[in-house]
Design an enzyme around this catalytic site. Structure first.
Site, short mmCIF file in Angstrom:
data_model
loop_
_atom_site.label_atom_id
_atom_site.label_comp_id
_atom_site.label_asym_id
_atom_site.label_seq_id
_atom_site.Cartn_x
_atom_site.Cartn_y
_atom_site.Cartn_z
N GLY A 239 20.65 47.81 55.61
CA GLY A 239 19.68 46.98 54.91
C GLY A 239 18.49 47.66 54.30
O GLY A 239 17.73 47.02 53.56
N GLU A 275 24.01 51.06 60.16
CA GLU A 275 25.09 50.82 59.18
C GLU A 275 24.55 50.80 57.76
O GLU A 275 24.68 49.80 57.05
CB GLU A 275 25.73 49.45 59.46
CG GLU A 275 26.27 49.25 60.86
CD GLU A 275 26.61 47.79 61.16
OE1 GLU A 275 26.28 46.89 60.35
OE2 GLU A 275 27.21 47.55 62.22
N PRO A 276 23.93 51.88 57.31
CA PRO A 276 23.41 51.85 55.94
C PRO A 276 24.53 51.94 54.90
O PRO A 276 25.51 52.66 55.10
CB PRO A 276 22.53 53.11 55.87
CG PRO A 276 23.11 54.03 56.89
CD PRO A 276 23.72 53.17 57.96
N ARG A 314 26.08 42.76 39.53
CA ARG A 314 24.78 42.51 40.19
C ARG A 314 23.75 41.81 39.29
O ARG A 314 23.08 40.89 39.73
CB ARG A 314 24.21 43.81 40.77
CG ARG A 314 25.16 44.49 41.77
CD ARG A 314 24.49 45.59 42.58
NE ARG A 314 23.51 45.05 43.49
CZ ARG A 314 22.23 45.04 43.30
NH1 ARG A 314 21.73 45.61 42.20
NH2 ARG A 314 21.42 44.49 44.15
N CYS A 346 33.10 36.75 27.59
CA CYS A 346 32.75 35.51 26.91
C CYS A 346 31.93 34.58 27.80
O CYS A 346 32.37 33.48 28.16
CB CYS A 346 34.01 34.81 26.46
SG CYS A 346 34.99 35.90 25.44
N GLU A 347 30.79 35.05 28.23
CA GLU A 347 29.86 34.23 29.02
C GLU A 347 28.45 34.70 28.72
O GLU A 347 28.21 35.91 28.64
CB GLU A 347 30.07 34.46 30.53
CG GLU A 347 31.34 33.91 31.05
CD GLU A 347 31.31 33.70 32.57
OE1 GLU A 347 30.21 33.43 33.10
OE2 GLU A 347 32.36 33.79 33.17
N1 LLP Z 1 26.01 45.89 57.96
C1 LLP Z 1 26.34 44.60 57.73
C2 LLP Z 1 26.82 43.78 58.84
C3 LLP Z 1 26.22 44.07 56.43
O1 LLP Z 1 26.55 42.80 56.20
C4 LLP Z 1 25.75 44.90 55.37
C5 LLP Z 1 25.64 44.38 54.00
C6 LLP Z 1 25.43 46.23 55.66
C7 LLP Z 1 25.56 46.69 56.96
C8 LLP Z 1 24.94 47.20 54.61
O2 LLP Z 1 23.74 46.80 54.06
P1 LLP Z 1 22.98 47.78 53.04
O3 LLP Z 1 22.53 48.98 53.85
O4 LLP Z 1 23.94 48.19 51.99
O5 LLP Z 1 21.87 46.99 52.53
N2 LLP Z 1 26.37 42.71 47.15
C9 LLP Z 1 24.95 42.69 47.48
C10 LLP Z 1 24.68 43.26 48.86
C11 LLP Z 1 25.45 42.59 49.99
C12 LLP Z 1 25.18 43.17 51.34
C13 LLP Z 1 26.11 42.63 52.36
N3 LLP Z 1 25.99 43.19 53.67
C14 LLP Z 1 24.19 43.44 46.42
O6 LLP Z 1 24.79 43.90 45.44
O7 LLP Z 1 22.97 43.54 46.49
#
Ligand code: LLP
Length: 421
Positions: A239, A275-276, A314, A346-347
């Protein structure tokens, strides 16, 4: 910091000119820098020193096997959320003991796959899932190491579609109910409690919500230990946000994040897992595209490019901003113009940027969408029967296509017309 810089007026990925890749591969394409991926992984790993830890890359952000192999060889574990992602991690050579399985809807088939193939832990998100996992593990004569994902009811202050830690979100077990569910878990056959998991959202640009959640996890650790559970691991999710604009964003660095983790949880003697996804892959990738037409509208100018919402969703899905830069460096003081940057789909939603001030561009010019390594290629579709964009990995002065563009023949062959038509 990333490794996409102008050299001699040409945008490069490390030592390779993007124009050279465009010539070899065609546009649009995704390009990733091995040096940036490596750097970002190491920043996290170093930030958690000297605590025992495992960085598990969230492969949902970028799941190409070459990228997973690169990170896996550095010692990274993987955070997977489906059987398919589990198989990707294994195919990239990552051992089961470095793979954590997250997600709210793991099926029994997926549980079986991971239990028989080897798994570090399941991050369980509900009581029904716990029962299912116990059943599957018991039936296989195996033991499933688990954490429970707790929902700490903390506002992550991020986009509503990617916030996960409030009680109205579908994720995790309410922290107020956690002790009760841990007690149940401890009595279930095939289940071994190893720790606690939390993930409150994505693209967080402030450490305060993380800290609030981690403090709750620290308290829960003490309570669960007092209840007799072995809590030896804390999975803190991902996150941490990244800067999407060069100019005015300065989210906290992995080093600050690591210091805060040590401050709030370091005294517990647990192994820390994180979990990055985005911070490792986001600024390690770009989407390169070519201008098809410059179209003068009544009150605006449209830059119609050959990438579209199906390739990078995105902006249309989250209203996300991506910096867009020309491949040929603009001369100092070059003339600027406002463009609506749009794709051919086409959107009206197929819009990457509105009234974006850019140097004057022409048909055939190449441009790059920055910060597209995370949630770019993985979220692409073939909408409008547009082939999935190829992926290219650069390391030093060489590059390789790590996923080719499918031919139309391959795309059409996947459909079958039934004999009765
Ligand atoms: N761990 C879990 C349980 C998660 O659900 C996620 C992301 C991560 C780790 C990794 O998070 P990060 O470090 O990448 O922020 N498609 C969206 C982002 C969806 C994130 C979903 N979960 C976007 O393009 O912003």
């Amino acid at each position: 910091m990333d490794h996409f810089l102008y050299k001699d007026g040409q945008l490069h990925a490390e030592d390779v000119a993007l124009e050279d890749i465009a010539e070899a591969v065609g546009t649009p394409f995704y390009v990733y820098s091995a040096a940036t991926l490596t750097r970002h992984y190491k920043l996290f790993s170093e930030a958690l020193q000297p605590l025992p830890h495992q960085v598990c890359f969230a492969i949902k952000s970028l799941s190409n096997l070459a990228v997973l192999k690169l990170l896996g060889d550095l010692g990274a574990g993987m955070d997977v959320v489906s059987g398919g992602e589990y198989l990707r991690a294994k195919a990239a050579g990552v051992p089961g003991e470095r793979i954590v399985f997250s997600g709210v809807g793991k099926t029994r088939e997926e549980m079986k796959l991971a239990l028989t193939g080897g798994i570090r832990q399941f991050n369980v998100e509900s009581e029904p899932e716990l029962h299912a996992l116990s059943e599957v593990a018991h039936w296989l004569g195996l033991t499933a190491p688990i954490t429970l994902r707790v929902n700490p009811d903390v506002d992550a202050k991020t986009h509503e579609k990617i916030a996960t830690g409030k009680k109205e979100n579908k994720f995790g077990i309410p922290i107020s109910k956690a002790r009760e569910v841990y007690a149940q878990a401890a009595r279930m056959p095939g289940i071994q409690v190893v720790g606690i998991d939390v993930h409150i959202g994505s693209q967080l640009t402030d450490l305060a919500p993380f800290e609030a959640a981690f403090q709750k996890v620290a308290e829960l650790t003490e309570q669960l230990r007092a209840d007799g559970h072995t809590i030896s691991r804390l999975d803190l999710g991902g996150g941490l946000g990244i800067p999407y604009t060069r100019s005015n964003e300065a989210p906290p660095l992995p080093l600050d994040y690591g210091a805060m983790i040590k401050r709030t949880l370091g005294h517990l003697g647990c192994e820390i897992e994180i979990e990055p996804g985005r911070l490792i892959s986001g600024n390690a990738g770009m989407l390169v595209s070519q201008v098809i037409y410059v179209k003068e509208g009544e009150d605006r100018t449209f830059l119609i490019v050959d990438a579209a919402m199906n390739d990078l969703v995105r902006p249309s899905m989250y209203g996300a901003h991506h910096d867009i830069v020309p491949i040929v460096e603009a001369a100092p003081g070059a003339e600027m113009q406002d463009y609506d940057v749009v794709g051919p789909v086409c959107e009206t939603g197929d819009t990457f940027a509105k009234s974006r001030a850019m140097t004057v561009l022409h048909e055939g010019d190449l441009l790059a969408f920055r910060s597209a390594g995370a949630y770019g290629a993985v979220m692409a579709s073939e909408y409008n029967t547009r082939p999935l964009v190829p992926e290219v990995l650069v390391q030093g002065d060489h590059f390789a296509v790590i996923r080719p563009r499918p031919s139309f023949d391959e795309i059409l062959k996947r459909d079958t017309i039934p004999s009765w038509l």
